[in-house]
Design an enzyme around this catalytic site. Structure first.
Site, mmCIF file in Angstrom:
data_model
loop_
_atom_site.group_PDB
_atom_site.id
_atom_site.type_symbol
_atom_site.label_atom_id
_atom_site.label_comp_id
_atom_site.label_asym_id
_atom_site.label_seq_id
_atom_site.Cartn_x
_atom_site.Cartn_y
_atom_site.Cartn_z
ATOM 1 N N ASP A 47 0.841 -1.199 0.000
ATOM 2 C CA ASP A 47 0.000 0.000 0.000
ATOM 3 C C ASP A 47 0.873 1.244 0.000
ATOM 4 O OD1 ASP A 47 -2.900 1.128 0.631
ATOM 5 O OD2 ASP A 47 -1.458 2.269 1.822
ATOM 6 N N TYR A 52 3.558 9.489 -0.555
ATOM 7 C CA TYR A 52 4.627 8.836 0.209
ATOM 8 C C TYR A 52 5.995 8.971 -0.475
ATOM 9 C CZ TYR A 52 0.511 6.506 2.302
ATOM 10 O OH TYR A 52 -0.708 6.233 2.886
ATOM 11 N N LYS A 77 -2.556 6.026 -4.436
ATOM 12 C CA LYS A 77 -3.642 6.994 -4.168
ATOM 13 C C LYS A 77 -3.327 8.333 -4.802
ATOM 14 C CE LYS A 77 -3.617 4.824 0.423
ATOM 15 N NZ LYS A 77 -2.202 4.616 0.792
ATOM 16 N N HIS A 110 -7.328 9.857 -2.029
ATOM 17 C CA HIS A 110 -6.669 9.767 -0.719
ATOM 18 C C HIS A 110 -7.539 10.355 0.405
ATOM 19 C CE1 HIS A 110 -2.332 9.314 0.948
ATOM 20 N NE2 HIS A 110 -3.210 9.113 1.903
ATOM 21 N N SER A 139 -10.557 6.523 -0.041
ATOM 22 C CA SER A 139 -10.003 6.452 1.308
ATOM 23 C C SER A 139 -10.559 7.616 2.123
ATOM 24 C CB SER A 139 -8.475 6.517 1.233
ATOM 25 O OG SER A 139 -7.906 6.453 2.516
ATOM 26 N N SER A 188 -3.407 2.618 9.660
ATOM 27 C CA SER A 188 -2.956 2.630 11.066
ATOM 28 C C SER A 188 -3.654 1.516 11.838
ATOM 29 C CB SER A 188 -3.202 3.979 11.746
ATOM 30 O OG SER A 188 -2.386 4.981 11.188
ATOM 31 N N SER A 231 5.950 -1.523 8.844
ATOM 32 C CA SER A 231 7.187 -1.633 9.616
ATOM 33 C C SER A 231 8.346 -1.740 8.645
ATOM 34 C CB SER A 231 7.151 -2.866 10.532
ATOM 35 O OG SER A 231 8.360 -2.923 11.249
ATOM 36 N N ARG A 236 9.710 -7.432 12.739
ATOM 37 C CA ARG A 236 8.303 -7.017 12.880
ATOM 38 C C ARG A 236 7.500 -7.317 11.617
ATOM 39 N NH1 ARG A 236 8.711 -1.186 15.970
ATOM 40 N NH2 ARG A 236 8.928 -2.014 18.079
ATOM 41 N N ILE A 237 8.148 -7.199 10.479
ATOM 42 C CA ILE A 237 7.454 -7.539 9.221
ATOM 43 C C ILE A 237 7.023 -9.005 9.292
ATOM 44 C CG2 ILE A 237 7.815 -7.864 6.720
ATOM 45 C CD1 ILE A 237 9.595 -5.316 6.808
ATOM 46 N N GLU A 239 6.706 -10.795 12.152
ATOM 47 C CA GLU A 239 5.758 -10.929 13.278
ATOM 48 C C GLU A 239 4.334 -10.561 12.848
ATOM 49 O OE1 GLU A 239 7.069 -8.624 16.702
ATOM 50 O OE2 GLU A 239 4.978 -8.278 17.290
ATOM 51 N N ASN A 240 4.212 -9.468 12.092
ATOM 52 C CA ASN A 240 2.880 -8.985 11.708
ATOM 53 C C ASN A 240 2.170 -9.942 10.748
ATOM 54 O OD1 ASN A 240 3.345 -6.795 13.332
ATOM 55 N ND2 ASN A 240 3.844 -5.383 11.671
HETATM 56 P P1 NAD Z 1 0.457 1.346 11.824
HETATM 57 O O1 NAD Z 1 -0.724 1.228 12.698
HETATM 58 O O2 NAD Z 1 0.703 0.331 10.787
HETATM 59 O O3 NAD Z 1 1.693 1.465 12.801
HETATM 60 C C1 NAD Z 1 2.987 1.528 12.307
HETATM 61 C C2 NAD Z 1 3.961 1.716 13.454
HETATM 62 O O4 NAD Z 1 3.720 0.721 14.455
HETATM 63 C C3 NAD Z 1 5.384 1.468 12.962
HETATM 64 O O5 NAD Z 1 5.989 2.667 12.584
HETATM 65 C C4 NAD Z 1 6.051 0.849 14.163
HETATM 66 O O6 NAD Z 1 6.564 1.881 14.947
HETATM 67 C C5 NAD Z 1 4.944 0.176 14.888
HETATM 68 N N1 NAD Z 1 4.921 -1.287 14.671
HETATM 69 C C6 NAD Z 1 4.678 -1.970 13.525
HETATM 70 N N2 NAD Z 1 4.701 -3.293 13.748
HETATM 71 C C7 NAD Z 1 4.970 -3.450 15.062
HETATM 72 C C8 NAD Z 1 5.110 -4.588 15.889
HETATM 73 N N3 NAD Z 1 4.979 -5.819 15.432
HETATM 74 N N4 NAD Z 1 5.388 -4.375 17.210
HETATM 75 C C9 NAD Z 1 5.513 -3.128 17.695
HETATM 76 N N5 NAD Z 1 5.370 -2.017 16.975
HETATM 77 C C10 NAD Z 1 5.100 -2.176 15.648
HETATM 78 O O7 NAD Z 1 0.404 2.830 11.217
HETATM 79 P P2 NAD Z 1 0.585 3.554 9.828
HETATM 80 O O8 NAD Z 1 1.922 3.393 9.245
HETATM 81 O O9 NAD Z 1 0.093 4.936 10.056
HETATM 82 O O10 NAD Z 1 -0.492 2.827 8.902
HETATM 83 C C11 NAD Z 1 -0.200 1.714 8.089
HETATM 84 C C12 NAD Z 1 -0.325 2.040 6.637
HETATM 85 O O11 NAD Z 1 -1.608 2.573 6.354
HETATM 86 C C13 NAD Z 1 0.619 3.145 6.156
HETATM 87 O O12 NAD Z 1 1.942 2.707 5.996
HETATM 88 C C14 NAD Z 1 -0.052 3.551 4.873
HETATM 89 O O13 NAD Z 1 0.235 2.602 3.850
HETATM 90 C C15 NAD Z 1 -1.519 3.479 5.276
HETATM 91 N N6 NAD Z 1 -2.059 4.807 5.690
HETATM 92 C C16 NAD Z 1 -3.041 5.365 4.930
HETATM 93 C C17 NAD Z 1 -3.580 6.577 5.278
HETATM 94 C C18 NAD Z 1 -4.667 7.163 4.442
HETATM 95 O O14 NAD Z 1 -5.014 8.341 4.629
HETATM 96 N N7 NAD Z 1 -5.239 6.419 3.524
HETATM 97 C C19 NAD Z 1 -3.124 7.259 6.419
HETATM 98 C C20 NAD Z 1 -2.128 6.670 7.175
HETATM 99 C C21 NAD Z 1 -1.617 5.435 6.819
#
Ligand code: NAD
Length: 276
Positions: A47, A52, A77, A110, A139, A188, A231, A236-237, A239-240
Site C-alpha cells: 500500500d 509517500y 492513491k 486519498h 479512502s 494505522s 514496519s 516485525r514484518i 511478526e505482523n
Molecule cells: P500502523 O498502525 O501500521 O503502525 C505503524 C507503526 O507501528 C510502525 O511505525 C512501528 O513503529 C509500529 N509497529 C509496527 N509493527 C509493530 C510490531 N509488530 N510491534 C511493535 N510495533 C510495531 O500505522 P501507519 O503506518 O500509520 O499505517 C499503516 C499504513 O496505512 C501506512 O503505511 C499507509 O500505507 C496506510 N495509511 C493510509 C492513510 C490514508 O489516509 N489512507 C493514512 C495513514 C496510513
C-alpha cells in the site's frame, strides 16, 4: 486462512487480506529492503500513495523480487493537491510511470477534498473502464462522502480505506460499507503503535504466546477488515504476518470491540487540513 488469503471484492477481484503499508518510508534503500523482506516472507500486497514519495522503490522492489507482477496487489492513491477529473487522470499517469507498471490494482482518492472528490472518483471510474486499474476505491470517506460519490458514479467504489484500530473501531461506517458491498481496509491498524500497551490486548496475547500487534491484526481480520501494517524492521514484518495459527474467541473479540473510544491518531475526514 493464511498470508495469501484474499477477500473477494465486488467485481470478483481477490485482494490479499494483509499487506505492507509503506507510509513514512523515506529512505530509498530501507524502503526497497522492507518491501523485499515482506515479499520474501509471503506478503502479496503493498500500500503506497503519491504522497509517500516511494512509488519508484515499490516498483523497483517488486521487479527484483522474483514474484510475478500479477501475483502482487499494488495500491496507490491520488493526493489532495491533484484532485478533480483531469488532474486525477494526470496524477495517475505520473504514479504509473514512477511505479514502472502498466496497471495498478487499486487506485484510491486519498481524502475527500471538498468540491473535488466526486470528480476525482469519476476519473478513477474512467481508469477502471480503461482497464488501467483493476479496482476503483476511495479512502477516508464517511457515509455522506460515499453517498455523494455514488450519486455520480456508475460503478460504486469497491474499497474504502479508513483509520481503524481497537480505539477507533468504526462500527457504524463499517456496517454502512458492508451494506453497500464496499470492503474496508484499516489504515494505522496498530494505531501507529498507540494501542500496543493496552492491558486487555497484551493479556489476550499472553494466552496465545502472541504480541499485542499480532492480537490486534488478528482482531481486524476476524472482523472482516483488510490490514496494511507498516514496519521497516524485518522481525516485525515477519511478526505482523504470523497471525494465522491462532484464533480469538468470540468473548475476546467482544472485549477488544469494547475498547473503542473513537480516538483518532490521524485526521478526521470531516475536518482535515493539510499544508502539503
Ligand atoms: P500502523 O498502525 O501500521 O503502525 C505503524 C507503526 O507501528 C510502525 O511505525 C512501528 O513503529 C509500529 N509497529 C509496527 N509493527 C509493530 C510490531 N509488530 N510491534 C511493535 N510495533 C510495531 O500505522 P501507519 O503506518 O500509520 O499505517 C499503516 C499504513 O496505512 C501506512 O503505511 C499507509 O500505507 C496506510 N495509511 C493510509 C492513510 C490514508 O489516509 N489512507 C493514512 C495513514 C496510513
Amino acid at each position: 486462512m493464511n498470508l495469501q488469503s484474499t477477500k473477494k471484492l465486488a467485481n470478483g477481484v481477490d485482494m490479499p487480506i494483509l499487506g505492507l503499508g509503506v507510509y513514512k518510508m523515506t529512505d530509498p534503500q530501507e524502503t526497497v529492503e522492507a518491501i523485499t523482506k515482506a515479499l520474501d516472507v509471503g506478503y502479496r500486497a503493498i500500500d503506497t500513495a503519491a504522497l509517500y514519495y516511494n512509488e519508484e522503490q515499490v516498483g523497483e522492489a517488486i521487479r527484483h523480487s522474483g514474484v510475478r507482477r500479477e501475483d502482487i496487489f499494488v495500491t496507490t492513491k491520488v493526493w489532495n493537491a491533484d484532485q478533480g477529473y483531469d488532474n486525477t487522470l494526470r496524477a495517475f499517469e505520473v504514479s504509473l510511470k514512477k511505479l514502472g507498471m502498466d496497471y495498478v490494482d487499486l487506485y484510491l482518492t486519498h481524502w475527500p477534498v471538498e468540491g473535488k472528490y466526486a470528480d476525482t472518483y469519476r476519473a478513477i471510474e474512467r481508469l477502471y473502464e480503461e482497464k488501467l486499474i483493476r479496482v476503483p476505491g476511495v479512502s477516508n470517506h464517511h457515509a455522506p462522502h460515499l453517498q455523494e460519490v455514488m450519486k455520480m458514479a456508475q460503478i460504486p467504489p469497491m474499497v474504502n480505506q479508513i483509520e481503524a484500530h481497537p480505539y477507533l473501531s468504526q462500527e457504524p461506517l463499517r456496517a454502512f460499507c458492508a451494506e453497500q458491498g464496499i470492503a474496508v481496509t484499516a489504515w494505522s491498524p496498530l494505531g501507529r503503535g498507540g494501542v500496543l500497551q493496552d492491558e486487555t490486548i497484551v493479556k489476550i496475547g499472553e494466552k496465545y504466546g502472541k504480541s499485542a500487534a499480532q492480537v490486534v491484526l488478528r482482531w481486524h481480520i476476524q472482523n472482516d477488515i483488510l490490514v496494511i501494517p507498516k514496519s521497516v524492521t524485518p522481525a516485525r514484518i515477519e511478526e505482523n504476518a504470523n497471525i494465522f495459527d491462532f484464533e480469538l474467541s468470540t468473548e475476546e473479540m467482544v472485549k477488544i470491540n469494547g475498547l473503542n473510544r473513537n480516538q483518532r491518531f490521524g485526521k478526521n475526514p470531516d475536518n482535515f487540513h493539510f499544508d502539503f
